[in-house]
Design a protein around this motif. Structure first.
Motif, PDB file in Angstrom:
ATOM      1  N   ASP A 165      22.090  46.102  45.148  1.00 36.70           N
ATOM      2  CA  ASP A 165      22.188  46.099  43.680  1.00 36.70           C
ATOM      3  C   ASP A 165      22.883  44.853  43.149  1.00 36.70           C
ATOM      4  O   ASP A 165      23.466  44.873  42.067  1.00 36.70           O
ATOM      5  N   GLY A 166      22.851  43.765  43.931  1.00 35.10           N
ATOM      6  CA  GLY A 166      23.357  42.497  43.437  1.00 35.10           C
ATOM      7  C   GLY A 166      24.852  42.308  43.500  1.00 35.10           C
ATOM      8  O   GLY A 166      25.357  41.274  43.078  1.00 35.10           O
ATOM      9  N   GLN A 167      25.597  43.297  44.036  1.00 34.46           N
ATOM     10  CA  GLN A 167      27.041  43.118  44.111  1.00 34.46           C
ATOM     11  C   GLN A 167      27.417  42.400  45.396  1.00 34.46           C
ATOM     12  O   GLN A 167      26.577  42.114  46.235  1.00 34.46           O
ATOM     13  N   GLY A 168      28.683  42.103  45.571  1.00 30.59           N
ATOM     14  CA  GLY A 168      29.137  41.421  46.768  1.00 30.59           C
ATOM     15  C   GLY A 168      29.230  42.361  47.949  1.00 30.59           C
ATOM     16  O   GLY A 168      28.740  43.488  47.927  1.00 30.59           O
ATOM     17  N   SER A 169      29.884  41.879  49.003  1.00 34.51           N
ATOM     18  CA  SER A 169      30.073  42.707  50.177  1.00 34.51           C
ATOM     19  C   SER A 169      31.346  42.285  50.887  1.00 34.51           C
ATOM     20  O   SER A 169      31.886  41.211  50.653  1.00 34.51           O
TER      21      SER A 169
ATOM     22  N   ASP B 171      37.807  48.380  38.187  1.00 33.38           N
ATOM     23  CA  ASP B 171      37.062  48.411  36.931  1.00 33.38           C
ATOM     24  C   ASP B 171      35.628  48.859  37.162  1.00 33.38           C
ATOM     25  O   ASP B 171      35.094  49.700  36.414  1.00 33.38           O
ATOM     26  N   HIS B 172      34.980  48.315  38.170  1.00 33.45           N
ATOM     27  CA  HIS B 172      33.612  48.717  38.478  1.00 33.45           C
ATOM     28  C   HIS B 172      33.557  50.184  38.885  1.00 33.45           C
ATOM     29  O   HIS B 172      32.701  50.938  38.423  1.00 33.45           O
ATOM     30  N   ASN B 173      34.485  50.585  39.752  1.00 31.49           N
ATOM     31  CA  ASN B 173      34.477  51.962  40.236  1.00 31.49           C
ATOM     32  C   ASN B 173      34.742  52.962  39.118  1.00 31.49           C
ATOM     33  O   ASN B 173      34.137  54.039  39.074  1.00 31.49           O
TER      34      ASN B 173
ATOM     35  N   VAL C  94      41.389  38.915  51.375  1.00 30.61           N
ATOM     36  CA  VAL C  94      41.393  40.370  51.268  1.00 30.61           C
ATOM     37  C   VAL C  94      40.032  40.869  50.798  1.00 30.61           C
ATOM     38  O   VAL C  94      39.505  41.866  51.310  1.00 30.61           O
ATOM     39  N   ASP C  95      39.441  40.172  49.829  1.00 30.61           N
ATOM     40  CA  ASP C  95      38.126  40.544  49.327  1.00 30.61           C
ATOM     41  C   ASP C  95      37.090  40.516  50.448  1.00 30.61           C
ATOM     42  O   ASP C  95      36.229  41.388  50.530  1.00 30.61           O
ATOM     43  N   GLY C  96      37.188  39.529  51.314  1.00 28.21           N
ATOM     44  CA  GLY C  96      36.231  39.418  52.399  1.00 28.21           C
ATOM     45  C   GLY C  96      36.383  40.504  53.446  1.00 28.21           C
ATOM     46  O   GLY C  96      35.412  40.901  54.093  1.00 28.21           O
ATOM     47  N   ILE C  97      37.604  40.992  53.632  1.00 27.35           N
ATOM     48  CA  ILE C  97      37.849  42.029  54.632  1.00 27.35           C
ATOM     49  C   ILE C  97      37.598  43.414  54.054  1.00 27.35           C
ATOM     50  O   ILE C  97      36.863  44.226  54.631  1.00 27.35           O
ATOM     51  N   LEU C  98      38.224  43.703  52.916  1.00 34.58           N
ATOM     52  CA  LEU C  98      38.158  45.041  52.330  1.00 34.58           C
ATOM     53  C   LEU C  98      37.190  45.142  51.155  1.00 34.58           C
ATOM     54  O   LEU C  98      36.495  46.146  50.987  1.00 34.58           O
ATOM     55  N   GLY C  99      37.182  44.120  50.319  1.00 35.85           N
ATOM     56  CA  GLY C  99      36.504  44.178  49.036  1.00 35.85           C
ATOM     57  C   GLY C  99      37.526  44.041  47.928  1.00 35.85           C
ATOM     58  O   GLY C  99      38.744  44.023  48.173  1.00 35.85           O
ATOM     59  N   PRO C 100      37.091  43.954  46.665  1.00 34.71           N
ATOM     60  CA  PRO C 100      38.024  43.785  45.553  1.00 34.71           C
ATOM     61  C   PRO C 100      39.087  44.867  45.480  1.00 34.71           C
ATOM     62  O   PRO C 100      40.190  44.633  44.983  1.00 34.71           O
TER      63      PRO C 100
END
Length: 343
Positions: free
Chosen positions: A130-134, A150-152, A232-238
């Motif tokens: 759906d176009g989001q990151g990972s 915010d997204h959640n 942190v974003d790369g390991i866990l996500g935002p």
């Protein structure tokens, strides 16, 4: 601060952030057993969730049972249901790196047996769809709740609107574990008593977590120009940044108080919690609220963060917070593979 010292602190910080999520990650690696058998109870298509799987008595067993099933539902949840007069549908919000089935396998059938309409949906996928990151953990099957708060919150709000629409209910009662407690509290603050009756938080990260001081180190590294947020974003996500004490989301949530007038709040916390720290950050302090600490009156209950949704004492408190009238047992917790377990 010298570059050598900063480099060492950065390395230690990355290791500590990895360790902060490793308990959840370990549950999802190397699992190849088949999924459990579906149980009676037809999941209504509008929820977007899969078949119900049997109740389990610990998180590890639920993780194993759900492997291979797409969006499994807990027994008793996500069925077509009309609330009894005077009752609200109960919406269960899972935590970070978790999902609806493994978080609520024990609680959902208890609430269904109380005659409640129960819904438990997944949110916060962070896997390039759906176009989001990972993220590294977000790419693992069954690991939801990794996108930004915010997204959640926006996704959960849409789900609650859908539940209210299909059940005809004006209000819902919310039960959230860990990040789910954050989202339940944020939703209630945003929508107030017009949409929410009761919020039950289990080990909820209500004012951000210090992770025993790790949030301060995170802040120092950001101020020093170290790309810790990106790491942190790369390991866990935002979500790994958002749940920390002092994050933008947490500061907005705390502004003016986290509680909404007219909503009843219950916080269930543990002195053994290694993820939602300090204790006060998992509790309410204004309005109509009750704070429960598992060890008060039962010092032998050693349930930590991952064990609390399966701890018999927690289950009784949740049931009673939502209108049940059951004895609250005093139990001991001894490991991750037994009833009421934790790591």
């Amino acid at each position: 601060m010298s570059s050598l010292t900063l480099g060492r602190r950065t390395s230690r910080a990355l290791r500590r952030f990895i360790l902060a999520g490793i308990s959840a990650l370990s549950l999802g690696l190397g699992i190849s057993c088949s999924a459990g058998q579906a149980v009676a109870g037809e999941v209504t298509p509008w929820t977007g969730m899969g078949v119900q799987l049997p109740a389990k008595d610990n998180l590890t067993a639920a993780k194993l049972a759900g492997t291979g099933t797409i969006n499994p539902s807990p027994s008793g949840a996500n069925e077509e249901c009309t609330p009894a007069p005077g009752q609200n549908p109960v919406v269960l919000l899972h935590g970070m790196a978790s999902n609806a089935y493994e978080s609520w396998s024990a609680i959902a059938p208890i609430l269904k047996a109380q005659g409640r309409c129960v819904y438990a949906l997944n949110y916060g996928a962070y896997n390039h769809l759906d176009g989001q990151g990972s993220s590294a953990i977000g790419l693992l099957p069954g690991f939801s709740g990794m996108d930004s708060l915010d997204h959640n919150l926006a996704e959960v709000s849409q789900q609650i609107d859908l539940i209210r629409q299909h059940t005809g209910a004006q209000k819902v009662d919310l039960v959230g574990w860990s990040q789910g407690g954050t989202l339940a509290t944020a939703y209630a603050k945003e929508h107030g008593s017009e949409a929410v009756g009761t919020v039950v938080s289990i080990a909820g990260v209500l004012r951000g977590t210090s992770l025993f001081g790790l949030s301060n180190l995170h802040k120092e590294l950001v101020e020093a120009g170290v790309p810790i947020t990106t790491a942190v974003d790369g390991i866990l996500g935002p979500i790994g940044n958002d749940l920390l004490e002092g994050s933008d989301f947490m500061m907005r949530l705390k502004d003016g108080g986290i509680e909404a007038k007219g909503v009843h709040y219950v916080a269930i916390s543990s002195l053994m919690d290694e993820a939602a720290t300090p204790l006060g950050n998992s509790q309410y302090n204004s309005g109509d609220y009750r704070n429960i600490v598992l060890q008060e009156g039962c010092p032998g209950d050693l349930a930590a963060h991952l064990g609390m949704p399966y701890d018999p004492r927690s289950l009784a408190y949740v049931s009673n917070a939502l209108g049940g009238n059951v004895p609250v047992p005093c139990t001991s917790t001894v490991g991750p593979f037994v009833p009421g377990s934790s790591l």
